[in-house]
Scaffold this active site. Sequence first.
Site, PDB file in Angstrom:
ATOM      1  N   GLU A  91       0.809  -1.219   0.000  1.00  0.00           N
ATOM      2  CA  GLU A  91       0.000   0.000   0.000  1.00  0.00           C
ATOM      3  C   GLU A  91       0.840   1.265   0.000  1.00  0.00           C
ATOM      4  O   GLU A  91       0.507   2.240  -0.685  1.00  0.00           O
ATOM      5  CB  GLU A  91      -0.903  -0.011   1.235  1.00  0.00           C
ATOM      6  CG  GLU A  91      -1.893   1.144   1.301  1.00  0.00           C
ATOM      7  CD  GLU A  91      -2.782   1.036   2.524  1.00  0.00           C
ATOM      8  OE1 GLU A  91      -3.214   2.083   3.026  1.00  0.00           O
ATOM      9  OE2 GLU A  91      -3.045  -0.091   2.975  1.00  0.00           O
ATOM     10  N   ASP A  92       1.959   1.265   0.728  1.00  0.00           N
ATOM     11  CA  ASP A  92       2.708   2.504   0.958  1.00  0.00           C
ATOM     12  C   ASP A  92       4.095   2.534   0.350  1.00  0.00           C
ATOM     13  O   ASP A  92       4.846   3.493   0.543  1.00  0.00           O
ATOM     14  CB  ASP A  92       2.832   2.768   2.472  1.00  0.00           C
ATOM     15  CG  ASP A  92       1.486   3.047   3.110  1.00  0.00           C
ATOM     16  OD1 ASP A  92       0.598   3.545   2.406  1.00  0.00           O
ATOM     17  OD2 ASP A  92       1.315   2.750   4.308  1.00  0.00           O
TER      18      ASP A  92
END
Length: 749
Positions: A91-92
């Site tokens: 996600e990051d």
Amino acid sequence: MPLAKSLRPPVPPPGVVRFEEILSCLSEHGRAVDPGFLRSVYDFSSEMHKDQTRRSGEPYMTHPLNVAWLLADLKFDQTCVAVGLLHDVLEDTLTDREVLEKEFGAEVTELVDGVTKIGRHEYVRRDEAQAETFRKMILASAKDIRVIVVKLADRLHNMETLEHMPAESRRRISRETLEIYAPIAHRLGMARVKGDLEDLAFFHLYPHQFAELYSKIAEKMKVGQAATDRIRERLAKSLETAGIDAEISFRVKRYYSIYEKLRRQGIDISQLYDFLAFRIVTGSLKDTYAALGIVHQNWRPIPGRFKDYIAMPKPNLYQSLHTTTVGDQGQPFEVQIRTRDMDLVAEEGIAAHWRYKEGKAEPLASDPNIVWLRQLLEWQKEVQDPRTFLTTLKVDLYPDEVYAFTPKGEVFSFPRGATPLDFAYRVHTDLGHHCAGSRVNGKLVPLRTPLQNGDMVEVLTNSSRTPSRDWLNLVVTSRAKSKIRQWLNTQQKQRAMEIGRRLFDKELRKYGLSLRKVTDSSDFAVYLQSEGLSKLEDLYSRIGFGKTESRHVLERVVGQEKLSETPEKPGRLRQAVNTAVNKILPFGGATGPITVKGHGDLLAYLAKCCNPLPGEEIVGYITRGRGVSVHRVDCPNVQNLLYNPEREIEVRWDQQKNDVYQVSLLIEVEDQQGMLARLTDAITRTGSNINSMEADTHETGRASISIVCQLRDRKHLDKLLKEVRAIAGVLRVNRRTSGGVGTHLEALS
């Protein structure tokens, strides 16, 4: 943050978890550990997050380490801990699934992907992204429950460090935690995690109320410590005399639990007495009931406050005896009695009975957690609208507390507030569709009657009876709501298709066109494809619902130049209609603050039930003959209106500089001299004009003040709320919206 430190296990404190402590924690709980594997996971995650920091300024890696330590402390396996270390890399960071699978295998990658949020783009509303994220998480968790467990640990650490987020984000995240994550923890039997999530969310949502409750409970404990010690000593002596080997402990109930009880009963903290709970943990099942008898011999039980969750366990496998008794000095206190095995399940929930072998999950088909998730997934398949999905999800997560029986003795569990109509749909869909009445315990009752524990329910049917829109207000379970919506959608779509067909045929005759020639043309096929429609019936449906005009279709397919009618006549007619309707409706089409996307000439007006402000996410709903009603996305009426998503239409703000909007606030304050003057002064300082004000005082020493004022947008509202909250003696501020029945309050403090 003091609260976070008090709620967390004593060591290690947040922010300073070291990798070695995670290995030690796994070993202490008897979990198999491969230090080399976990070290490679830790090194990979550290490398991916090396240039990132949290809002607190700490290295980002402190977050995955804390999540991994929580999972180890909850006694999950090293695969689950590895996912905790990796849960944010997809996600990051720039890491993709292929790289992760190559490094750590398919199992770890699937779990990490299940925890990963759905990306939010400019054209996707927050609620749509949120709904799809939860849908994805539920799907992954039905295959492997560890997905939800990792997400809970992730949310718990985020809540512990939430003070670094902006105020509005804190409120939004805390509300989501209370509505979704804490109930998930409850359904999995993870009492400690559930309690921590609720108290942290309470701390951030209602800081003034939390501070008041915290100080008053501490004061009560200081005064009542001697009485508490006497009860414990007497209980220990009585159990020892009876030859019952038991461990006795006591605790103050959770702060959010106490706060909710105060709200439900409408009482002040000074009127709350049973905030203490004693726990007796015995060695055998027979000793639990023997201990209950001893408790009742020593202290008088309060009628109606005994619950036997051993004979009838909760859906999350919780088992215990609960009774509330009155102490010698008239102070009520609760006693919970259970075996050591039951206590383990009560505190740890799924971690106490879920086992992994060689790092692979082996869920049984009969496992209650898997059954619940699969039922949830099955019911949610029929729900496409994101707001409807989130609402029904919250209902599904609500704790089952009511047990009702069929005439044959079969038992079903329901959330509080369930009705005989919910019961009918739980037994069979057709039974629900044709439900005409019910008998509860042999007596005829209305369908809106809430079921109580132990009710015997008999459903009466009539083949000519079918669901109506009002039924949506009579049920609370997602199964019943989805079945009613499905039936209404089918019926309404058929009516819309018939209306659309007539309107389209009328428009064709108006221009002397043949239906066959128009629909068989390649231009018509291109038009359907461009609009995302698969067949002619879908077009009829859109026309019937008012989302597309027949003339607009012909202009796209045939061409405007081929239409015989001159454009002036319909233009004058539309202008006359708009002028007439604008005299009745507060706003109309593009002349007001709302523009209907792709339909600039459609009439639109702000719904009075929620009074949306510029800056808030909004949604349009096509009404019958009154144009487009515009609501806030989180309006309590939206769920009832949008049982057919085809009547939803996209709208956007088109605000003028000097536009003002009415907002109603309900303010709860201490009944002090000069309070009204301080409030009006604060509101005036923000540049707001007060339209009306009403005040009511209560015997509890508090007052409720209702104020209607004029505001420009959401930022103006936030500024006003900040000023009002800063006033000494203000306990709570709510934005007041009128719901379908009575009044709905959206807490903003």
